[in-house]
Design an enzyme around this catalytic site. Sequence first.
Site, PDB file in Angstrom:
ATOM      1  N   SER A  59      -0.631   3.431  13.829  1.00 14.95           N
ATOM      2  CA  SER A  59       0.468   4.387  13.970  1.00 14.95           C
ATOM      3  C   SER A  59       0.037   5.770  13.509  1.00 14.95           C
ATOM      4  CB  SER A  59       1.679   3.918  13.164  1.00 14.95           C
ATOM      5  OG  SER A  59       1.338   3.780  11.789  1.00 14.95           O
ATOM      6  N   GLY A  86      11.867   7.571   2.128  1.00 10.91           N
ATOM      7  CA  GLY A  86      11.295   6.243   2.320  1.00 10.91           C
ATOM      8  C   GLY A  86      10.136   6.005   1.381  1.00 10.91           C
ATOM      9  N   HIS A 114       5.167 -17.637 -21.694  1.00 12.64           N
ATOM     10  CA  HIS A 114       5.905 -16.715 -22.563  1.00 12.64           C
ATOM     11  C   HIS A 114       4.931 -16.042 -23.523  1.00 12.64           C
ATOM     12  CE1 HIS A 114       9.040 -15.093 -25.158  1.00 12.64           C
ATOM     13  NE2 HIS A 114       8.355 -15.588 -26.193  1.00 12.64           N
ATOM     14  N   THR A 158      -6.084   4.105   9.158  1.00 12.66           N
ATOM     15  CA  THR A 158      -5.264   4.958   8.293  1.00 12.66           C
ATOM     16  C   THR A 158      -5.197   4.393   6.884  1.00 12.66           C
ATOM     17  OG1 THR A 158      -3.902   5.771  10.125  1.00 12.66           O
ATOM     18  CG2 THR A 158      -2.925   5.847   7.928  1.00 12.66           C
ATOM     19  N   GLY A 217       8.465   8.837   8.343  1.00 12.70           N
ATOM     20  CA  GLY A 217       8.087   7.614   9.040  1.00 12.70           C
ATOM     21  C   GLY A 217       6.906   7.814   9.974  1.00 12.70           C
TER      22      GLY A 217
END
Length: 468
Positions: A145, A184, A447, A40, A274
């Site tokens: 998943s 989400g 910096h 995926t 989800g």
Amino acid sequence: MSYDVIVIGSGPGGYVCAIKAAQLGMKVAVVEKRATYGGTCLNIGCIPSKALLHASEVFHHAAHGMADLGVEVGAPTLNLSKMMAHKDATVKSNVEGVSFLFKKNKIDGIQGTGKILGAGKVEVTNDKGEVQVLETKNIVIATGSDVAGIPGVNVDIDEKIIVSSTGGIALDKVPGKMIVVGGGVIGLELGSVWSRLGAKVTVVEYLDTILGGMDGEVSKQFQRILAKQGIEFNLGAKVTGVEKSGEGAKVTFEPVKGGEAQTLDADVVLVATGRKPYTAGLGLEESGVALDNRGRVEIDGHYRTNVAGIYAIGDVVKGPMLAHKAEDEGVALAEILAGQHGHVNYDVIPGVVYTQPEVASVGKTEEELKAAGVAYKVGKFPFTANGRARAMQAMDGFVKVLADKDTDRVLGVHIIGLGAGEMIHEAAVLMEFGGSSEDLGRTCHAHPTMSEAVKEAALATFFKPLHM
């Protein structure tokens, strides 16, 4: 042919596990049902979505951010098909990279759907229906998943009008109105893409906050930033229906705490509620592999299932569904199979939301520390006080450091800001070595850089910041 290890699934967990095992001298095969490797993540998830996030950020910056810098180019024109071509080329390059790594490490890639027949045996059926049975000493389940849908609501995802993340990265035109169900990571990232390209985006979320388990202060400020960008939110809202309506769709929701239902119309609805472990057709029940009450493969501390010789990693087991978590588990398991002491430190796994600005975190949130009764101290520093951020018009956000009150050991770091996903890693390294906020605050930072805000937040944690 017999193998030392057969990995089922070639996503980040699976392909990394295979490569590491091969590097450690094992004979390895990977079974993958897709035509391309990468799972995926590489094919329809992490990689293509990041390509679109970057492209849409460039488009939005050209339209709204360049004139103030003295770069006047006129209104940009969106060529969506070319943007999608960039996404597809990115995916192609990445999946071909995995194929190359398999060849380099002498890993046998086997195209087809894998099914475990029991310890030591994997049946593979290719797209022609041809079946072969492979033998191995060890089987690794790394099947990842799948889209979870909306609990209790029947939704017909056609990937055109009502879409999951798969369709959300492949729309052929910018919708006028988009409703995102779920606040989400996936919903906010893809919602941001289409918002920047011109869609009116509304997020409907069950919880009272976005980003679920993220630090509460981070969540609140991030929502304010997204609202300034034009994204609207309906929080504490339970979706009761998603259905097509005319040429678009409509979403019905009601307040979680009670009240009247509302219905909103949209051209496209993105269901981003989800993901769930993918175990269908693996033969787990027949081979006796136990699942927990959330459908995940049960494992012990060494990724072993209850059946000898069968292991599992990644999204299909407990823990955060993150590609890098799966990768680390793949490496650890390969080392264990080689007789080494593989290990994953689950307290130091970064999480990133790749919006603009990015959100990144590692370790504990303030809410988690309070719930656990841990005495802690907090240091914060805003990017409005950072010189490089001001020069780059990137002053949104802040850095937050959480450290143990007595020992000063850093327990969590949370960042909203440009490049937060890169800056979080100095916190991850510090925490991996048990470092303190003083260690971080006394480390010289170049910096001007955005990372100076991380140093200043650390200084604020153990004493006082210098530039605020």
